[in-house]
Design an enzyme around this catalytic site. Structure first.
Site, PDB file in Angstrom:
ATOM      1  N   THR A   1      -7.618  26.362  78.286  1.00 59.58           N
ATOM      2  CA  THR A   1      -7.807  25.853  76.924  1.00 59.58           C
ATOM      3  C   THR A   1      -9.233  26.054  76.455  1.00 59.58           C
ATOM      4  O   THR A   1      -9.484  26.176  75.257  1.00 59.58           O
ATOM      5  CB  THR A   1      -7.448  24.355  76.872  1.00 59.58           C
ATOM      6  OG1 THR A   1      -6.169  24.171  77.455  1.00 59.58           O
ATOM      7  CG2 THR A   1      -7.432  23.839  75.451  1.00 59.58           C
TER       8      THR A   1
ATOM      9  N   TYR B   1      -6.397  26.276  91.077  1.00 60.96           N
ATOM     10  CA  TYR B   1      -5.668  26.374  89.813  1.00 60.96           C
ATOM     11  C   TYR B   1      -4.528  27.373  89.986  1.00 60.96           C
ATOM     12  O   TYR B   1      -4.741  28.578  90.001  1.00 60.96           O
ATOM     13  CB  TYR B   1      -6.640  26.822  88.724  1.00 60.96           C
ATOM     14  CG  TYR B   1      -6.110  26.810  87.309  1.00 60.96           C
ATOM     15  CD1 TYR B   1      -4.872  26.292  86.985  1.00 60.96           C
ATOM     16  CD2 TYR B   1      -6.892  27.316  86.277  1.00 60.96           C
ATOM     17  CE1 TYR B   1      -4.408  26.279  85.685  1.00 60.96           C
ATOM     18  CE2 TYR B   1      -6.446  27.315  84.965  1.00 60.96           C
ATOM     19  CZ  TYR B   1      -5.198  26.800  84.681  1.00 60.96           C
ATOM     20  OH  TYR B   1      -4.744  26.792  83.389  1.00 60.96           O
TER      21      TYR B   1
ATOM     22  N   LYS C   1      -3.826  22.163  91.202  1.00 66.34           N
ATOM     23  CA  LYS C   1      -3.278  22.043  89.850  1.00 66.34           C
ATOM     24  C   LYS C   1      -2.040  22.918  89.765  1.00 66.34           C
ATOM     25  O   LYS C   1      -2.123  24.144  89.726  1.00 66.34           O
ATOM     26  CB  LYS C   1      -4.322  22.480  88.819  1.00 66.34           C
ATOM     27  CG  LYS C   1      -3.846  22.389  87.371  1.00 66.34           C
ATOM     28  CD  LYS C   1      -4.931  22.881  86.429  1.00 66.34           C
ATOM     29  CE  LYS C   1      -4.464  22.807  84.973  1.00 66.34           C
ATOM     30  NZ  LYS C   1      -5.470  23.363  84.043  1.00 66.34           N
TER      31      LYS C   1
END
Length: 282
Positions: free
Chosen positions: A45, A132, A160
């Site tokens: 993001t 991630y 994540k």
């Protein structure tokens, strides 16, 4: 720091393509004042892959400075290991409480190459690392066995997971990784289910712009998430980044060209849809 809500703000740009420092600081300050548990700067993001090393180092310093003591995790992903390590050093010098690393690549990576990436990077770190797992952008899918292998490295403190299937996968991974490694979820529409299944932390796109709505999901679970179904529908249709970037512009929190080109905000009917959902959510 890997509990509750980790909110991921945009890295807004101005009309010239430079970092909009004032808007970035405003977004981060809003998150801290709302009471999020941590802040994830320079995630997907935050458009980390589109920024130069100098821009990323500046964003890291601004985010830590605006966070008011709330722990900040900094994304450090890059195609080449040496560049990842440079970003890691910049993040640590900025005061990051943790770093986050996706196995970014141009050539498809093998499991051994991904393990080697995390082994090389963790050897250079003095702060915790979050793995991630984001096959939607990296095109690399972690197996549970590889997650277990990487989680055994010193310094790895969190994973994540992608949202779809995270509720089931949280339970499968829990006995495979050290108890000290937190398991978290991304993919906002799946967060309530994953948290209910035992995930420790939600890494949230919507939380980076609407922290109060995201905190309600952490507290209340499914009912609060269901109220945001019109927003989740937009995420599915257009992608979370474009939706929140457009929303930030509509709300005056970022400019009209706040994404790095070639990415663009939504326009036409899609922009009208976002505006209507925002009105409906109050």
């Amino acid at each position: 720091m890997f509990t509750g809500l980790s909110a991921f703000p945009l890295t807004p740009l101005d009309d010239t393509g430079a970092i909009d420092e004032r808007a970035l600081q405003l977004l981060v300050t809003r998150l801290a004042e709302a009471g999020v548990h941590s802040i994830g700067a320079l995630g997907s993001t935050g458009s980390y892959a589109y920024l130069t090393r100098a821009e990323r180092a500046r964003v890291a310093r601004l985010a830590v400075g605006a966070a008011g003591g709330v722990p900040v995790m900094i994304g450090i992903g890059a195609v080449r290991t040496e560049h990842v390590i440079e970003h890691a050093h910049d993040a640590q010098q900025a005061g990051a409480a943790a770093v986050m690393l996706a196995p970014v690549s141009y050539q498809p990576l093998t499991d051994d190459e991904v393990y080697g990436l995390y082994a090389d990077v963790t050897a250079e770190l003095s702060v915790p690392l979050c793995v991630y797992d984001n096959p939607g952008t990296t095109r690399f899918a972690f197996s549970d066995a590889l997650h277990a292998r990487v989680a055994g490295l010193a310094g790895v403190a969190a994973i994540k997971l992608p949202g779809d299937g995270a509720a089931e996968r949280t339970g499968a991974l829990r006995p495979l990784v050290p108890a000290s490694v937190a398991i978290g979820v991304s993919g906002d529409q799946f967060a309530a289910g994953a948290l209910d299944a035992g995930a420790d932390v939600w890494f949230s796109v919507v939380g980076g712009l609407f922290p109060e709505l995201a905190l309600a999901i952490v507290r209340e679970g499914g009912p609060a998430s269901a109220r945001l179904e019109p927003l989740w529908a937009l995420f599915r249709r257009y992608g979370g980044l474009r939706v929140v970037a457009t929303a930030a512009s509509l709300l005056g929190l970022a400019g009209a060209r706040n994404l790095p080109r070639p990415l663009r905000l939504l326009d036409g009917d899609a922009r009208t849809e976002v505006e209507a959902v925002l009105r409906g959510l109050g």
